[in-house]
Design an enzyme around this catalytic site. Structure first.
Site, short mmCIF file in Angstrom:
data_model
loop_
_atom_site.label_atom_id
_atom_site.label_comp_id
_atom_site.label_asym_id
_atom_site.label_seq_id
_atom_site.Cartn_x
_atom_site.Cartn_y
_atom_site.Cartn_z
N SER A 6 5.77 3.26 0.75
CA SER A 6 6.56 4.24 1.49
C SER A 6 6.64 3.76 2.93
O SER A 6 6.99 2.59 3.16
CB SER A 6 5.91 5.63 1.38
OG SER A 6 6.70 6.59 2.06
N HIS A 33 10.01 4.78 -1.11
CA HIS A 33 10.63 6.03 -0.68
C HIS A 33 11.76 5.70 0.30
O HIS A 33 11.53 4.98 1.28
CB HIS A 33 9.61 6.92 0.02
CG HIS A 33 8.59 7.49 -0.91
ND1 HIS A 33 8.18 8.79 -0.86
CD2 HIS A 33 7.89 6.94 -1.94
CE1 HIS A 33 7.28 9.02 -1.79
NE2 HIS A 33 7.08 7.90 -2.46
N ASP A 125 1.60 9.43 -3.46
CA ASP A 125 2.43 8.88 -4.53
C ASP A 125 1.87 7.53 -4.97
O ASP A 125 1.52 6.68 -4.13
CB ASP A 125 3.87 8.73 -4.03
CG ASP A 125 4.84 8.46 -5.18
OD1 ASP A 125 4.44 8.66 -6.34
OD2 ASP A 125 5.98 8.07 -4.90
#
Length: 838
Positions: A6, A33, A125
């Site tokens: 991310s 992301h 995540d």
């Protein structure tokens, strides 16, 4: 091979690719992301860092070696039948976990050939995805402290699902080394080819013995294929070539025994795992169980192999929903056990990440969970219903008087020996009206005499009331002291297959002869229960009236029972065949002369078996009968029978005398033991009084602790209420100046969201808008030295919301128990006051 990241991930993946050979023979997928409203240029950027072909993922795109596939903007990615599949990104407020989604699909599709890497990023995540990859036998990596944003890798590391923690450059070197060994390792680990390592391999046996010695858990009767794949996975991580090398490594590194042990304990679970099965429990089975219980009697539930507690808490939530207002009047006891003490510790805490709760409805999330530092914790009322404890179901005493046992997906990892043992344990543990639930791929197997099927679809069984069974939970399961070596097994000759016409004819003739001329016989066990019938036995055996029975003596025709018992007794004592001839029986009022022979069978099992052969003597003519029954021959026959009877009586008398001596000795021991027990009983009576006194003290202390807990809960709720309603914006920072939590006023004044704030470095909030030099100086210099500052006025222009004048106070707080350092920052918006000249 999947890579997830991310914030800060571009820098990390670039470093990894620059150090990675473009010819590893593996396919790579990068999931990051991204802003759904902007077109991604990621493929173009990454193409500059590697000689591999970089491709943006497309629907049904077949993955090829030495290619890097990149997730497109505003899409979720998964693997289906070896191809990439694109899905539209879910709309808010659904959590967006693209890394977890891809990692989980990769694990399901490619199993132990999967590799997962988590690089820099915020939140958690990737943790659930790495767990799926590790459980399936794959290999997992996480970036070390070089990660610009450490929340994602640290979350996975804290969960215990990361094999190696390295900087991106070192991860690249590990991938190259794995690619060199991948062909051999994955061929060995491939489903159906585990026989490349024999189950009887001496080094495999050594490894299992080392694990047993180090942990007390014996994996001898677990599915060997699973164990071998886990061992191969560890060998790959440590660059070891053979089982002997790994066995030697275990002897030299005791910590690796614990790590292998944790790898062998497959903790697979989640909340409300099988929605349809749980719906059946909630609507049908649990109401039936609760209705059948007297008001004062508790509902007792056991969840063996509970892992980290999700299933136990799911059951507790359902029971509370069923009872409603009656929960205060109905005692509920839920026992949840597991081999892994780490899993039990997490279960007791009851704290889970947001992506662990994907199957929990918003209504249940709001009612049964509280948010704590970005995670979710089961509410106290549910935690109090569940008792978690480490427990070895094959060695430790089982629970008893259970109304319901849920054991899903444990038996699939066990061989038939332990499967039979565990079913017997469950039979013992359940009440007469108790129920057992197994996993979708599990059955009770050969234990059908113990349980009746209630619901086939959901694998739910009820305990049979009339099943005669002994408790099968011996406290220790011994490992054979000598295990044959693999080369000894391989040296044994294997019979060649008969394929010629002559052999086929021979086989056909043998089958006809065996079918037509097999002697009448039965196989019985030590309790004389018939296990098999061979040939026609109707002349010698017949069902007895009353309750159905396969006991040999009950089925034997009149005149055979005594001799059968005597012959089996002789065969058992001597270990040699015993024969009785010239016995007379009557069938349909016709007399028959028969012979019986009992042959002990030497099988691999522990149970003694006997083959009982019946033979009808040929009918004799009248002249033969006259000769047979002549006076002299008749006398000789009677003398032989008398001699045999005397021998039998002598043998019985000798055994009786020996038994009497043993009984006399045992009686003396019992008398002695009784005296000792009387003495112990007196001591126990004294101890009982002491225990009762101590128990009273403990009850008093427990009452005080409950009052203290209630006071703490009230204080916490009060603090939460103050924190949520105060007008000033409040931030709580950890020692690394990352936001742990913020109140509603902060989100309202500065127009940001929870998911964009928690876990983020304060200077990086809202795309770096909080990178205020004066604030940075006070937080990094003044707070460490002075512990606080007051009345700092900041005049700052935020590009997203405009100019703000703020009055900032901050104080350092060190928690007493965990010694964790926190910084409380209070921000008062005085923009309007300054505009009005105040």
């Amino acid at each position: 091979m999947a890579i997830g990241a991310s914030a800060g991930g571009l820098e990390a993946i670039t470093e990894l690719l620059k150090n990675l050979s473009p010819e590893t023979g593996m396919a790579y997928v990068y999931v990051q992301h991204m802003d759904p409203s902007h077109e991604s240029m990621l493929s173009t950027i990454l193409a500059r860092a590697t000689k591999m072909k970089v491709v943006e993922a497309r629907e049904s795109l077949q993955m090829a070696p030495n290619h890097l596939y990149v997730i497109p903007a505003n899409k979720d990615l998964s693997v289906v039948d070896g191809s990439l599949a694109l899905n539209t990104r879910k709309a808010k407020p659904a959590p967006h976990m693209p890394v977890d989604q891809f990692f989980v699909s990769l694990a399901e599709e490619h199993g132990d050939r999967s590799i997962g890497i988590v690089l820099s990023g915020n939140a958690s995540d990737g943790t659930v995805g790495l767990k799926s990859i590790k459980i399936s036998g794959g290999i997992t990596f996480a970036q070390d402290d070089t990660a610009k944003f450490q929340s994602m890798p640290k979350s996975a590391i804290a969960e215990g699902v990361v094999d190696k923690v390295l900087p991106p450059g070192e991860i690249a070197k590990e991938l190259e080394r794995i690619s060199e060994k991948a062909e051999v390792i994955h061929r060995l680990a491939k489903e159906g080819e585990e026989d490349a390592i024999s189950d009887s391999d001496e080094h495999l046996a050594t490894i299992i013995q080392l694990v047993k010695k180090g942990t007390g858990v014996d994996f001898t009767h677990y599915k060997m294929n699973t164990i071998k794949r886990r061992i191969i996975r560890r060998m790959l991580l440590y660059k070891l070539e053979t089982l002997k090398d790994y066995a030697d490594y275990l002897k030299q590194h005791a910590a690796e025994i614990t790590t292998l042990y944790q790898d062998l304990l497959i903790n697979v679970t989640n909340f409300f795992r099988d929605a349809d099965a749980f719906e059946y429990l909630q609507k049908t089975l649990f109401p039936k169980i609760i209705k059948s219980k007297p008001p004062s009697e508790p509902v007792r539930i056991w969840v063996p192999a509970c892992s980290t507690g999700e299933e136990a808490y799911s059951i507790a939530i359902m029971v509370v929903e069923i009872l409603g207002d009656r929960i205060t009047n109905t005692p509920i006891q839920i026992f949840a056990t597991d081999l892994s003490e780490l899993a039990i510790a997490k279960a007791r805490l009851g704290v889970y990440m947001r992506n662990d709760l994907s199957d929990v409805s918003p209504r249940r999330l709001q009612r049964f969970f509280t948010k704590v530092d970005g995670s979710y914790r089961i509410v106290k009322s549910i935690r109090d219903l569940c008792v978690f404890a480490p427990h070895n179901i094959f060695r430790d005493p089982p629970f008893s008087r259970m109304d319901f046992i849920s054991c899903c997906n444990l038996m699939i990892y066990l061989d038939t020996v332990l499967q039979k043992k565990i079913i017997g344990t469950f039979y013992y543990s359940l009440n007469a009206n108790g129920y057992l639930m197994l996993g979708k791929s599990e059955t009770i197997g050969p234990s059908g005499q113990l349980f009746a099927q209630v619901e086939k679809k959901y694998k739910i069984y009820s305990r049979k009331k009339d099943a005669a069974v002994h408790a099968m939970f011996d406290m220790n399961h011994r490992i054979p002291e000598t295990i044959p070596k693999a080369d000894e097994i391989l040296k044994k000759p294997f019979p060649a297959k008969a394929t010629s016409p002559e052999n086929d004819l021979e086989k056909i003739v043998d089958e006809i002869l065996l079918t037509r001329y097999t002697p009448s016989s039965v196989v019985v066990n030590h309790d004389l229960e018939i296990l098999q019938f061979r040939g026609s036995t109707g002349l010698f055996l017949e069902p007895s009236p009353g309750k159905a029975s396969l006991n040999l003596l009950k089925m034997a025709r009149s005149g055979l029972a005594f001799e059968l018992r005597n012959a089996i007794h002789k065969a058992n004592r001597s270990g040699a065949p015993a024969r009785k001839s010239g016995l007379e029986i009557k069938a349909n009022k016709v007399a028959h002369q028969v012979n019986i022979e009992v042959i002990p069978l030497h099988s691999n099992g522990e149970e003694k078996l006997y083959l009982v052969i019946f033979e009808e003597m040929a009918k004799q003519t009248s002249s033969d009968l006259a000769a047979v029954y002549s006076k002299d021959k008749l006398v000789k026959q009677l003398q032989d029978e008398l001699t045999a009877v005397r021998e039998d009586v002598r043998s019985i008398v000798e055994e009786q005398e020996a038994s009497n001596e043993e009984l006399q000795s045992a009686n003396e021991e019992i008398i002695s033991s009784n005296e000792e027990l009387q003495s112990i009983n007196e001591e126990l009576q004294t101890s009982k009084e002491e225990v009762e006194s101590t128990n009273e003290e403990l009850m008093t202390i427990n009452t005080e602790l409950q009052v203290r807990n209630e006071q703490l809960a009230e204080a916490y709720e009060y603090a939460e209420a103050v924190f949520g309603t105060i007008r000033e914006a409040i931030l709580v920072l950890d020692e690394n100046l990352r936001v742990k939590t913020a109140n509603r006023s902060f989100y309202k004044i500065f127009r940001t969201k929870e998911e964009e704030t928690e876990g983020i470095l304060i200077y990086e909030l809202v795309n770096g808008e909080w990178n205020i030099p004066k604030l940075k100086e006070l937080l990094e210099d003044t707070i460490p030295s002075n512990g606080q500052f007051h009345g700092l006025e900041l005049d700052h222009n935020f590009p997203s919301i405009g100019r703000k004048v703020m009055l900032v106070n901050a104080k350092k707080v060190i928690q007493r128990i965990h010694r964790q350092q926190l910084i409380l920052v209070a921000i008062e918006d005085i923009t309007e006051l300054r505009k009005n000249g105040g």
